[in-house]
Design an enzyme around this catalytic site. Sequence first.
Site, PDB file in Angstrom:
ATOM      1  CD  GLU A 142      -7.464   0.680   3.360  1.00 29.29           C
ATOM      2  OE1 GLU A 142      -8.412   0.178   3.955  1.00 29.29           O
ATOM      3  OE2 GLU A 142      -6.346   0.134   3.286  1.00 29.29           O
TER       4      GLU A 142
ATOM      5  CD  GLU B 232      -2.965  -1.383   2.102  1.00 25.83           C
ATOM      6  OE1 GLU B 232      -3.315  -0.340   2.676  1.00 25.83           O
ATOM      7  OE2 GLU B 232      -3.468  -2.504   2.328  1.00 25.83           O
TER       8      GLU B 232
ATOM      9  CD  GLU C 131      -8.793  -6.962   9.435  1.00 23.30           C
ATOM     10  OE1 GLU C 131      -9.066  -6.261   8.451  1.00 23.30           O
ATOM     11  OE2 GLU C 131      -7.688  -7.539   9.586  1.00 23.30           O
TER      12      GLU C 131
ATOM     13  CD  GLU D 201      -6.390  -2.908   0.609  1.00 28.25           C
ATOM     14  OE1 GLU D 201      -6.826  -1.806   0.935  1.00 28.25           O
ATOM     15  OE2 GLU D 201      -5.933  -3.729   1.442  1.00 28.25           O
TER      16      GLU D 201
END
Length: 682
Positions: free
Chosen positions: A472, A173, A378, A466
Amino acid sequence: MQRSIFLVLLFLMACKPESQDSLTILSPDEQIQINLELLQGLPHYSVSVDNKSLILPSSLGYSFRKQEDLNGPFTLTHYEIEEINENWVPVWGQEKLIHSHSNQAKVELQEINVPRRQLNLYFRVFNDGVAFRYEIPQQQGLDSLFIVAENTEFKFAEDAQTWWIPADYNSYEKIYTKSYLSGVVDSVHTPLTMVSEAGYFISLHEANLSNYASMTLRPAETDSLKLLSELVPWPDGDKVKTVLPMVSPWRTITIGRKATDLLESRMILNLNEPNRIDDVSWIKPMKYIGIWWGLHIGKQTWVQGDRHGATTENTKQYIDFAAANNIQGVLVEGWNHDWELYGQDEAFKFTKPYDDFNIEEITRYAADKNVVLIGHHETGGEAPFYDRQLEDAFAYCEKYGIPAVKSGYARTSIEPIGESHHGQWMVEHYRRVVETAAKYKVTLNVHEPVKPTGIERTWPHMMSREGGRGMEWNAWSEGNPPSHTTILPFTRLLAGPMDYTPGIFDLHYDQYKPDNRVHTTLAKQLALMVVLYSPLQMAADLIENYEDQPAFQFVRDLRIDWDETVYLEAEIGEQIAVARRDGDEWFLGAITNEKERELSIPLSKILNSDMIAECYVDGPGAQWEDNPYPIWIAAYQATVGDTLKVKLAAGGGLAIRFRSLISADQSLPSISNLRQDQLEKN
Ligand code: NOJ
Ligand code: CA
């Protein structure tokens, strides 16, 4: 169902060994060639395109913990070459039919000296790139191996522009850096995208990452144009622990002469094995909304309390909204115990809803409205605890008719065992999840995953993930700059679909996070839903932000599984325009970075009959920084002979739905008016 329609396996002698110790394999169009040679007994490969060197002789081999390194000297004992030419039908995707055509060589090497170990190499040369993999066959005296280094080199013949993110073993990310290859200082993740000085477009990646560690690339200290494979280690330093026979993932070098060639290449999928799931009727692409963005901007909480998002009542509202707006799924995060324990041992339970989330009532309600609930697992990075719950967690989904699950591993390491996200242990963990989900007919959307390597061909319920810096980040960081989404299609998305979660309409959310925002125009948010391919595509905003918004009609109308995709414009980090067709409708999305630009697209590139174009384009004065909301929405007549001329605002984009003409459309203006209208009308 994915099936092999046509398969030709032809043994060729087109590629003769030049000598005992070298071999040339050509692409079917003979424009790309890979050479294998033994230099001082050590295998080296090189690649050339259009008779120009792309990769200079680069060595191949392994270092082991217990045995001598597998670095020769070898002799070439046997080789076979075959042509593989097939069409196959993916269960879902950017097109309905995929062509795979390559020449493959299997090369058998044997150490000259005792213990005369064997190493096989496979090479495949396509018209759009090359790939190779190692095989260590079963052999006497060798049962298990501890690989401490895979010594694959990529020695480029010339410098190149590169777009890269650092090789964090727990995260992809990141924002991309653009630099020359010779200026790359860190180890980097793949896909690594490059444009060579001679103008070739190149992407280094891997295909079919199974039972092995993820490959990152480390710049060689002694040669600024050489990259070395660097596998993500186990905590004890081993890279791969394996028994024989062992086969490595494919190391892939996609090669194009223009940027669109990279986008159109299906080499990564072609290097994976065919679909293993017989009944695929339960694997369905869909649009979804979710109790999600509100959690990130702080309107709601995952944990139970006054602002708990995942309540029965809120979920029913989302289900109602989905049912009324042609959206098939509703994701709910924070539905289960024990978000309060995030970061502690054994935090998340996947069969235990919070008291204010009545799962029986919700799933019944959803079924009545023909909407599905998307479950959420999660793990907080506690993969071993998830492993222990896997069967129960997916049986629970089956019991309540939950056909899709989003999972997450948001933590900087895998606890309590100290693994990293991209090492071999996790590659195997992610695969256990895929196999268990298949048993219970649940499709997957994995966050904080290992990178995609095309396994969705084999496991088509592994639909999206992702594995990149998504929406986000705009909720709680400095956010993603306008250029980020013009780089993603040429980097992360070359590996496979991405759940970026576009579709934010309230770009400022001042009420909740006055210091954060989304760095695009409104029209670009619609465009991203077409540009960033995912078979599970989220409209990510709060549903109240979609009420009474004319632009939301595009989301309602948007289709999600494609018969055909045509890339119209492509400049890495600058702009991209793509059109996708489902049946009788086309959807066009185009985006730009910080620069405004004029788009001019002959419609004959996509249309073969006149259609109506419902346009959503940046309106008067629109630009991402100070004035992102103006959007011009209008329908026009579009003929095959027209050229679409339209402006993309700075940080802007456009979205168009092309649909069939009906008689009421006679009075609509020609699309030649669009360029002027978007500047003047409001
Ligand atoms: C990180 C994921 O990317 C995000 O989508 C999710 O909401 C959080 N983890 C919580 O699970
Ligand atoms: Ca994430």
